[in-house]
Design an enzyme around this catalytic site. Structure first.
Site, PDB file in Angstrom:
ATOM      1  N   TYR A   1     -45.951   9.367  50.616  1.00  0.00           N
ATOM      2  CA  TYR A   1     -46.411  10.745  50.844  1.00  0.00           C
ATOM      3  C   TYR A   1     -46.183  11.598  49.588  1.00  0.00           C
ATOM      4  O   TYR A   1     -47.087  12.328  49.153  1.00  0.00           O
ATOM      5  CB  TYR A   1     -45.651  11.322  52.042  1.00  0.00           C
ATOM      6  CG  TYR A   1     -46.128  12.680  52.503  1.00  0.00           C
ATOM      7  CD1 TYR A   1     -47.303  12.806  53.233  1.00  0.00           C
ATOM      8  CD2 TYR A   1     -45.395  13.837  52.221  1.00  0.00           C
ATOM      9  CE1 TYR A   1     -47.738  14.047  53.675  1.00  0.00           C
ATOM     10  CE2 TYR A   1     -45.829  15.080  52.658  1.00  0.00           C
ATOM     11  CZ  TYR A   1     -47.000  15.182  53.388  1.00  0.00           C
ATOM     12  OH  TYR A   1     -47.433  16.414  53.818  1.00  0.00           O
TER      13      TYR A   1
ATOM     14  N   SER B   1     -48.596  10.706  46.903  1.00  0.00           N
ATOM     15  CA  SER B   1     -49.969  11.168  47.192  1.00  0.00           C
ATOM     16  C   SER B   1     -50.089  12.677  46.981  1.00  0.00           C
ATOM     17  O   SER B   1     -51.107  13.157  46.478  1.00  0.00           O
ATOM     18  CB  SER B   1     -50.375  10.789  48.616  1.00  0.00           C
ATOM     19  OG  SER B   1     -49.680  11.561  49.588  1.00  0.00           O
TER      20      SER B   1
HETATM   21  N1  LIG Z   1     -47.185  20.469  58.956  1.00  0.00           N
HETATM   22  C1  LIG Z   1     -46.528  20.590  57.819  1.00  0.00           C
HETATM   23  O1  LIG Z   1     -45.370  21.007  57.802  1.00  0.00           O
HETATM   24  C2  LIG Z   1     -47.190  20.241  56.505  1.00  0.00           C
HETATM   25  C3  LIG Z   1     -46.513  20.573  55.337  1.00  0.00           C
HETATM   26  C4  LIG Z   1     -47.088  20.284  54.114  1.00  0.00           C
HETATM   27  C5  LIG Z   1     -48.330  19.692  54.060  1.00  0.00           C
HETATM   28  N2  LIG Z   1     -48.968  19.371  55.215  1.00  0.00           N
HETATM   29  C6  LIG Z   1     -50.273  18.737  55.096  1.00  0.00           C
HETATM   30  O2  LIG Z   1     -51.193  19.411  55.908  1.00  0.00           O
HETATM   31  C7  LIG Z   1     -52.206  18.507  56.330  1.00  0.00           C
HETATM   32  C8  LIG Z   1     -52.357  18.612  57.840  1.00  0.00           C
HETATM   33  O3  LIG Z   1     -51.146  18.182  58.438  1.00  0.00           O
HETATM   34  P1  LIG Z   1     -50.697  18.619  59.916  1.00  0.00           P
HETATM   35  O4  LIG Z   1     -49.277  18.979  59.826  1.00  0.00           O
HETATM   36  O5  LIG Z   1     -51.652  19.570  60.495  1.00  0.00           O
HETATM   37  O6  LIG Z   1     -50.740  17.181  60.638  1.00  0.00           O
HETATM   38  P2  LIG Z   1     -51.480  16.674  61.951  1.00  0.00           P
HETATM   39  O7  LIG Z   1     -51.407  17.663  63.058  1.00  0.00           O
HETATM   40  O8  LIG Z   1     -50.922  15.299  62.184  1.00  0.00           O
HETATM   41  O9  LIG Z   1     -53.001  16.574  61.500  1.00  0.00           O
HETATM   42  C9  LIG Z   1     -53.507  15.536  60.702  1.00  0.00           C
HETATM   43  C10 LIG Z   1     -55.006  15.536  60.843  1.00  0.00           C
HETATM   44  O10 LIG Z   1     -55.560  14.525  60.004  1.00  0.00           O
HETATM   45  C11 LIG Z   1     -56.563  13.854  60.736  1.00  0.00           C
HETATM   46  N3  LIG Z   1     -56.761  12.513  60.238  1.00  0.00           N
HETATM   47  C12 LIG Z   1     -55.832  11.538  60.072  1.00  0.00           C
HETATM   48  N4  LIG Z   1     -56.407  10.420  59.627  1.00  0.00           N
HETATM   49  C13 LIG Z   1     -57.741  10.689  59.497  1.00  0.00           C
HETATM   50  C14 LIG Z   1     -58.862   9.930  59.081  1.00  0.00           C
HETATM   51  N5  LIG Z   1     -58.729   8.649  58.681  1.00  0.00           N
HETATM   52  N6  LIG Z   1     -60.072  10.526  59.077  1.00  0.00           N
HETATM   53  C15 LIG Z   1     -60.217  11.815  59.475  1.00  0.00           C
HETATM   54  N7  LIG Z   1     -59.187  12.591  59.865  1.00  0.00           N
HETATM   55  C16 LIG Z   1     -57.965  12.021  59.882  1.00  0.00           C
HETATM   56  C17 LIG Z   1     -56.076  13.862  62.180  1.00  0.00           C
HETATM   57  O11 LIG Z   1     -57.163  13.775  63.083  1.00  0.00           O
HETATM   58  P3  LIG Z   1     -57.644  12.476  63.873  1.00  0.00           P
HETATM   59  O12 LIG Z   1     -56.423  11.721  64.278  1.00  0.00           O
HETATM   60  O13 LIG Z   1     -58.398  13.053  65.034  1.00  0.00           O
HETATM   61  O14 LIG Z   1     -58.535  11.735  62.934  1.00  0.00           O
HETATM   62  C18 LIG Z   1     -55.460  15.244  62.266  1.00  0.00           C
HETATM   63  O15 LIG Z   1     -56.443  16.204  62.617  1.00  0.00           O
HETATM   64  C19 LIG Z   1     -51.785  17.122  55.836  1.00  0.00           C
HETATM   65  O16 LIG Z   1     -52.451  16.827  54.626  1.00  0.00           O
HETATM   66  C20 LIG Z   1     -50.311  17.299  55.577  1.00  0.00           C
HETATM   67  O17 LIG Z   1     -49.824  16.404  54.601  1.00  0.00           O
HETATM   68  C21 LIG Z   1     -48.431  19.631  56.439  1.00  0.00           C
END
Ligand SMILES: NC(=O)c1ccc[n+]([C@@H]2O[C@H](COP(=O)([O-])OP(=O)(O)OC[C@H]3O[C@@H](n4cnc5c(N)ncnc54)[C@H](OP(=O)(O)O)[C@@H]3O)[C@@H](O)[C@H]2O)c1
Length: 252
Positions: free
Chosen positions: A156, A159
């Site tokens: 992670y 990336s």
């Molecule tokens: N939450 C945090 O604290 C945080 C902090 C820093 C950065 N981020 C970043 O923010 C982004 C969103 O994270 P989140 O926290 O909202 O996580 P999340 O709720 O787990 O959402 C991840 C999303 O990615 C989609 N996804 C996964 N694999 C996929 C694929 N092969 N094709 C298309 N869609 C795909 C999932 O949808 P499906 O399963 O329906 O495909 C889901 O909608 C990520 O890049 C994460 O690294 C999050």
């Protein structure tokens, strides 16, 4: 409603949950047309009921044919593409010595290779858009800027550091096409990915809050303005940058 999103077509990958779903709501509320890209159809259908302008596309962003279908479909249906938010992502938390190279590669595939490939497909369309250009926003992470011992995740971190470098490089190459490329580096927000931290950002584990100058996690919606700013004309002279929205965590 900020007029600057009126009618703008913006793809949000990973729109079926968490930060992506929230960003789609914000773009819809600002008068834009959010294209919802993710694999779970039922989630996208539910969100489409909520956002009148939404355009759901069930797709796997790690699949080359799906990526092409996503971008081609947007141009066919809307005749334009103004923005792309590369938000879909996941991690593989484990010590490096217990991380298989296959697992590492899968995380890179979703978090870095898919955003690169989608950005290229989007840029081809944006640069031919009668000089209008476009804006790409990559969702990085505070973990692309600093390590956190309690959350070991070499794939992670690599990336997210990689997408920050990619942001800079694509901004440098595509400024001539009026395509701006920026990143947002969120701190910790409640989502499916961070379920182990709990749902209340004020009560996240001490090891996180003690490293966060503002003393809490991100609240729902606190990423919206940063991303809308980077998408819209207010940031017309901003490219290649990383905007941290993390309560000061990267700085501390
Ligand atoms: N939450 C945090 O604290 C945080 C902090 C820093 C950065 N981020 C970043 O923010 C982004 C969103 O994270 P989140 O926290 O909202 O996580 P999340 O709720 O787990 O959402 C991840 C999303 O990615 C989609 N996804 C996964 N694999 C996929 C694929 N092969 N094709 C298309 N869609 C795909 C999932 O949808 P499906 O399963 O329906 O495909 C889901 O909608 C990520 O890049 C994460 O690294 C999050």
């Amino acid at each position: 409603m900020p007029a600057e999103m009126d009618g703008r077509v913006v793809i949000i990958t990973g729109a079926s949950s968490g930060l992506g779903a929230q960003l789609a709501r914000a773009i819809g509320a600002a008068g834009g047309i959010p294209v919802l890209a993710a694999r779970r159809a039922e989630r996208l259908d539910a969100l489409t009921q909520e956002i009148p302008n939404a355009d759901p596309v069930v797709c796997d962003v790690t699949d080359e044919a799906d990526r092409e279908r996503l971008i081609d479909g947007v141009i066919e249906r809307h005749g334009r593409l103004d923005g792309l938010i590369n938000n879909a992502g996941s991690g593989a938390t484990a010590p490096a010595l217990r991380t298989l190279t296959g697992t590492f590669a899968n995380v890179l595939d979703l978090n870095l290779i898919a955003p690169f490939a989608l950005s290229c497909l989007a840029a081809e369309r944006m640069r031919n858009a009668n000089g209008a250009g476009g804006s790409i926003v990559n969702i990085a992470s505070v973990m692309g800027l600093r390590s956190i011992g309690e959350i070991p995740d070499a794939a992670y971190v690599a990336s997210k550091a990689g997408i920050i470098g990619l942001t800079r490089e694509l901004a440098s190459q595509w400024g001539r096409y009026k395509i701006r490329v920026n990143a947002v580096a969120p701190g910790f927000f409640a989502s499916e990915m961070t379920a182990e931290l709990g749902e209340d950002p004020e009560q996240f584990p001490k090891f996180l809050l003690s490293r966060t100058p503002l003393g809490r996690g991100g609240r729902t919606g606190e990423l919206d303005d940063a991303v809308l700013f980077l998408l819209g004309p207010g940031s017309g002279f901003v490219t290649g940058t990383v905007l941290s929205v993390d309560g000061g965590m990267a700085a501390a």
